[in-house]
Design a protein around this motif. Sequence first.
Motif, short mmCIF file in Angstrom:
data_model
loop_
_atom_site.label_atom_id
_atom_site.label_comp_id
_atom_site.label_asym_id
_atom_site.label_seq_id
_atom_site.Cartn_x
_atom_site.Cartn_y
_atom_site.Cartn_z
N LEU A 1 0.85 -1.18 0.00
CA LEU A 1 0.00 0.00 0.00
C LEU A 1 0.89 1.24 0.00
CD1 LEU A 1 -2.71 -1.00 2.63
CD2 LEU A 1 -2.96 -0.95 0.17
N ARG A 2 0.83 2.01 -1.06
CA ARG A 2 1.65 3.22 -1.16
C ARG A 2 0.89 4.37 -0.50
NH1 ARG A 2 2.35 5.02 -5.89
NH2 ARG A 2 4.58 5.46 -6.05
N LEU A 3 1.11 4.50 0.80
CA LEU A 3 0.38 5.50 1.58
C LEU A 3 1.12 6.83 1.53
CD1 LEU A 3 -0.41 3.31 4.72
CD2 LEU A 3 -1.75 3.55 2.63
N GLN A 4 0.42 7.90 1.21
CA GLN A 4 1.05 9.22 1.12
C GLN A 4 1.34 9.76 2.50
OE1 GLN A 4 -0.96 12.03 -1.38
NE2 GLN A 4 -1.23 10.58 -3.06
N ILE A 5 2.61 10.02 2.74
CA ILE A 5 3.03 10.44 4.07
C ILE A 5 2.39 11.77 4.47
CG2 ILE A 5 5.12 11.51 3.10
CD1 ILE A 5 4.76 9.94 6.59
N GLN A 6 2.19 12.68 3.51
CA GLN A 6 1.60 13.99 3.85
C GLN A 6 0.18 13.86 4.37
OE1 GLN A 6 3.24 13.34 0.97
NE2 GLN A 6 4.26 15.15 0.14
N LYS A 7 -0.52 12.81 3.96
CA LYS A 7 -1.91 12.63 4.41
C LYS A 7 -1.98 12.00 5.79
CE LYS A 7 -4.04 12.22 -0.18
NZ LYS A 7 -4.88 13.42 -0.06
N ILE A 8 -0.86 11.47 6.26
CA ILE A 8 -0.84 10.76 7.53
C ILE A 8 -0.15 11.56 8.63
CG2 ILE A 8 0.03 8.69 8.70
CD1 ILE A 8 -0.12 7.31 5.93
N PHE A 9 0.93 12.22 8.25
CA PHE A 9 1.79 12.84 9.25
C PHE A 9 1.04 13.89 10.06
CE2 PHE A 9 5.13 15.60 10.91
CZ PHE A 9 6.09 14.69 11.29
N THR A 10 1.21 13.85 11.36
CA THR A 10 0.66 14.87 12.23
C THR A 10 1.80 15.37 13.11
OG1 THR A 10 -1.09 15.36 13.81
CG2 THR A 10 0.01 13.24 14.05
N LYS A 11 1.52 16.29 13.97
CA LYS A 11 2.56 16.86 14.82
C LYS A 11 3.22 15.77 15.65
CE LYS A 11 3.31 20.01 18.70
NZ LYS A 11 2.67 20.92 19.68
N ILE A 12 4.54 15.80 15.69
CA ILE A 12 5.28 14.86 16.52
C ILE A 12 6.16 15.68 17.45
CG2 ILE A 12 7.27 14.59 14.97
CD1 ILE A 12 6.94 11.50 15.58
N ARG A 13 6.25 15.25 18.69
CA ARG A 13 6.95 16.06 19.68
C ARG A 13 8.46 15.84 19.57
NH1 ARG A 13 7.97 15.71 25.56
NH2 ARG A 13 8.28 17.85 26.28
N ILE A 14 9.18 16.95 19.40
CA ILE A 14 10.63 16.93 19.29
C ILE A 14 11.19 17.88 20.33
CG2 ILE A 14 12.61 17.30 17.76
CD1 ILE A 14 10.64 17.03 15.39
N VAL A 15 12.19 17.45 21.08
CA VAL A 15 12.83 18.33 22.05
C VAL A 15 14.31 18.44 21.72
CG1 VAL A 15 11.17 17.88 23.89
CG2 VAL A 15 13.20 16.44 23.69
N LYS A 16 14.89 19.55 22.10
CA LYS A 16 16.27 19.85 21.74
C LYS A 16 17.21 19.44 22.86
CE LYS A 16 19.26 23.70 20.33
NZ LYS A 16 19.34 25.15 20.15
N GLY A 17 18.34 18.83 22.47
CA GLY A 17 19.41 18.59 23.41
C GLY A 17 19.25 17.32 24.22
N LYS A 18 20.30 17.04 25.01
CA LYS A 18 20.34 15.84 25.85
C LYS A 18 20.38 16.17 27.33
CE LYS A 18 21.22 12.05 25.04
NZ LYS A 18 20.31 10.88 25.08
N GLN A 19 20.32 17.48 27.65
CA GLN A 19 20.47 17.85 29.05
C GLN A 19 19.29 17.36 29.88
OE1 GLN A 19 19.84 19.86 26.58
NE2 GLN A 19 18.46 21.54 27.09
N GLN A 20 19.55 17.17 31.16
CA GLN A 20 18.50 16.71 32.07
C GLN A 20 17.52 17.86 32.34
OE1 GLN A 20 18.13 13.54 33.30
NE2 GLN A 20 19.77 13.04 31.86
N GLY A 21 16.34 17.50 32.78
CA GLY A 21 15.35 18.52 33.15
C GLY A 21 14.56 18.99 31.96
#
Length: 954
Positions: free
Chosen positions: A213-233
Motif C-alpha cells: 500500500l503506497r500511503l502518502q506520508i503527507q496525508k498521515i503525518f501529524t505533529k510529533i513532539r521533538i525536544v532539543k538537546g540531551k540535558q537533564q530537566g
Amino acid sequence: MYTVFLWGTYGKDPNTDLLTYLGHLTHTSSANYVAAGNCGPQCFNRYQKQIISNSPSGDRFDISLLFLCIKVACENMAGMSDPAWHTVGPQLENCLYQIKQQRNTVMHEELEMSEVEFQSKARWLRQLLIDTLNAAQQRYAHVSTTELAEVTQSVCDELDLINSEPVGVDDLLMQCGPALQVDLIREVTTHLKETFKEDAFMDPLSFLSGNTLRLQIQKIFTKIRIVKGKQQGLQPEVKFKDLLSLVQGKSSRPQIMIIEGLAGSGKSTLLTLVTAEWLDGGVGTLQNLNNYQLLLRVQCRDSHLTSFKDLLEDLMLSASLEYRSLLPRLVKLCRLLVIIDGLDECNDQSRLLVSDIVNQLQRVPECTFICTTRPEALQDFVHTIPKRYDVSIVQLVGIPMELRVEFVMRYFKEIQRVAKVQGIPIDNSTTDKELVKIMESEKRKEHFRLPLNLVMLVWLFIFKSNIVNETTTQTELYHHTHQLCQEKLDERLANNTQTKAMNKRLRQKKLKTWLSEMHRTVLVALSKNQLILSEHDVSHLRHMCTKLDLPEDEVMSAFLNMKSTWTPIDVMEHYSAPHKGLQEYYGALYVVMTLQGDPASGGIMTVLENAIGVGEVHVSMFQNLLQQVACLLHLHLDPVPDTLAREVVDLLHAAGVTNRDQWLDILEGSKASPAILSAIIRHFPVPPPALGDNDDDEDNIDIEDGRVRSYSHLLPHLPPTRIKIDLNGDSECLLTPMLPDLHRHSCTMLQLWHHFHQPRTTHAASDYIVQQVLPSGGIKVLVGQLSANVGCHLPTTLTHIRLAITTDLQAAIIPHLHHLPNLHDLGVHVGAAVTPGAVTSLPDLRDGDGGSSVFLRLSGVTSGQEERACDLTSRLQPPPGFWDIWFPRATLKEEGWQKVVEGLAVRGVRVEGVRVPTDSLTATQWRHIDTLAKTRLKARSGVTRFDFKRRGWH
C-alpha cells in the motif's frame, strides 16, 4: 579504428550488415571468421548481434565492438589467439589492442593528471594513432598514400582541438564551474526525484496486509513532539516546521543534526516526510527545505556501498559517466541535504559509507546532514564526527496525547483510500466511530506515543477488532500482530496447492518448527547488528521450507520483508525483519519459547549463548531484546519464576537500563508481574531526600497518565520521596488505586487537568483527591476544581494555582486566594452558570516586569451573554489586569465578539491578549476583531484564534 575496419573489409556494401557480409565470404577469404568454420557465428553475443543489425555501416560501433569486428572480419589479420595481439611492437594488431586498452582505462578508472602529464599522454596517444594508420596502410595495398595523409591529418586536427581545451579538474571548474553546476543540478534533480519516488510513501506493515500500500506520508503525518538537546530537566520543544532553523544560518560550517528516538518513535517516517516534501519542491510543512539543491539519501540497513563516490554513482549513474572525476567536486559546490536513516542499523559496508561521506563533506559549508539513530548508538557516532562540523541533537519523543486519535484516523482513512484505488480488499465492517472510541480510551497509555504502536493498533483493528480491546501493552501489540500473521498465513496455506492436502494440525506444527528456526536466525543476525539476513541465512530458511514441504515465498513473505536492490552487477533480493523492533521481538520470542519448551535449558543467558555462541553475547547490544523478554515472560510463563525475573532484570541493568522511564516501560509491559516488580525495585532509582524548601531543580517522582498503573504498584515499596502528579485523564479512575499510599510521600505538584478543562457543575471534582494529598505537606502547584470548604484550607506553600469555578458557591473560594503569600501565578476557569455578583477581584499578582500573572478562562459564552461576560471579567480583574483571557466553548460570531471587546474596553479591563475559538471567525472577521482589541483594549497580543476542540478543551 573505424577506418581500419573499413580498410580491412574492403568491398563490403555500407548498407549490408556485417553478419550478412560474413555469411557470404568465400573460402578464399583470410578473415578469421572463415578460419573459425562452424564456430564463426558464435563470435558475437546476442547484444552485439543486435547492434550490428541496427548499424549496417558500423559507424555506431563502440571501440570494444570495433576491435572484435576487426579481429573477426578484416582480411590479413593475425589469428584470434595469436601472440601478436598482445606483444608490444609496431605491428597493427598490437596497436589496435593498445587503443582498446586505453579506452578501458578511461572508462573504468578515475583519471586525474597534471598539465604536464596530460601533454605527455596526448603526445603518446597521437603517435599511437598515427602508427596504427601507417601499419594499416602497409597491410592493405588498396589504400593510397593520399588517403592515408588525409585521415592522419584529420586525427591530428581533432587532437589539437582537444589539446586546446581546459583539461584538469581545477581548470575546468575555474573556467566552467558555474555553468557545469547548473547543468548538473538540472540533470540530476530529475533523476533523483525519480529514484526517491518510492521513498516518499510509507507502508511499515506491508507484510501483514499482504499487499504493498503506497500511503502518502503527507496525508498521515501529524505533529510529533521533538525536544532539543540531551540535558537533564526541562528541554525546549522544537516545532517540526522549524527543525531546519536549528542548522540553517547557524554558521559557515557544515551541520549535522542527529535525531534520536526509540524504536517505532517515527524517525524513518520523519525522514520520509522530508524526502516527500523535497520532491515537491521543498514546499510543505518543513520550512526552508527548498534551500537545498540536491538531496542524498542513505538507508543504513540496506546499503551495499562503501564510499561517497559509490553513493554518487549509485544515485547519479548517467551523470557519473558524463562528468567522471568532476562529479564529486561539482556536487560539493551545491547546497546539499544528506539524510542518513538508522545509524544504529549500520552494516560493515554502510558504516564505511557513512564515515566516508562525513569526511568527504567536512569542508563543504552549505551541507546539512539529518541523521537518525536509537539512543544507544548516539555517542558512538558523535565520537567519529570531524571537528569541522557543528552538531545538534534532538530527541523524537513521539505523538502528543491530544493528537493520537487524529493520527490513527488519518492513517486508517488513508489505508481505506489507497486500498480502494488499488482494488485491494480491506475489511470495512468496522467503523470510524468504533476506532475513535477505542483510541479515546487507549490514547493515554505511554507506549502509544510511538507511531509504530499506533500503526499496529490500526491494522489489528482492521483485521481483528476484538483483539484491540485486549491489547494494553506494546509487547501485546507485537504478540497479537505476530499471531495475526500466522493466522493469515494458515488461511493462505489451506488453499495453496502444495499444502492444502495437509490437515490443519500438521500445517501448524510444521510452521511452528520453521518459525522457531526463523526466530533463531534473526536473533543471530541481531547479534551481528545486521537487520538484513545474509544469503546463507536466507538459503537456510528456504531449505527449511523445502524440508518441511512448505511453499518458500509464501512463508518467507508472511514474516519478513523482501526488498530488491539494484547493484552495478545484478539485482539483489534482501530479506529482513520488517522493523528492528520486530527483529528484537522475534529474538526475544525465541528465548522465551525455548525456556517454555525446555525448562532444563538453563537461564536466559544460556539460551542466548547456545544460539549465538559462548562469549559472543554482549548484553549492551540486547537491551531492547531483553526488555521484550521481560514483557513476554508473563504471557508464556505464568507465574513468572523468580529466578528468571531476577536474571532478566539484572541483565537489563547490566545492558544499561538505569533511568526510571526505562524501568517503568518494563513494568508496564510486564503488567507489573509480581516477580518482575520485585526484581525491578532493587534497581529503581529513588530521588535523594529533599534539602530545604526549594526543590525546583531537584529530582522527583513524576506521575503522568501513562505511568499511574506502574506507580500504583511501585509506591508501596519505595521509601518516602517527593512526588509530582500531572494528569490529563479522569483523575478519580486513575488515582484511586494509588491514594492509600500517597500519604507516605510528599506531593509537591497535583495537576488534575481534566477537572480544570472539563469541570463538573454539580460538585467540586477534585475535593476528595486534594484532601488525601494535602496532609503530606509541601505542595506548591495545584490544578483542579475545589469547593470553598476545601479551598479555604489551602496551604501557604502554594506558588501556582489553576482552579475551575462552575457555581456561585465555589466562587466563595476567591477571597481565600488573597491569603496565600507565596502565590505568584494564577489561572481561573469560570463556568457559564456563575453570576457576576458572586465573584470578587482576584489577587494582585505580577511578574518580574510588573505585568499581570493572572489569566482568566470564561467558558460557554453564547449570544446574548456578552454583557454578563464583561461584568464577570470586570469584577474579577486584579489591579494590574489580566495576562490572557480565553473563551473556550464560546458560540459567538463577529458581532458578538465586537460587543465583548467594546464592553471590556468600556469597563476598563486591561489584558495582554484574547483567545477565541478558531471556527468562530473567518480570517477577514478575525483581522477586524484583532485590530479592534489592539486599539480599544490596548491588548498588545490582540486576538488569537485557538483550536480548543483539538486540545480537548471544548
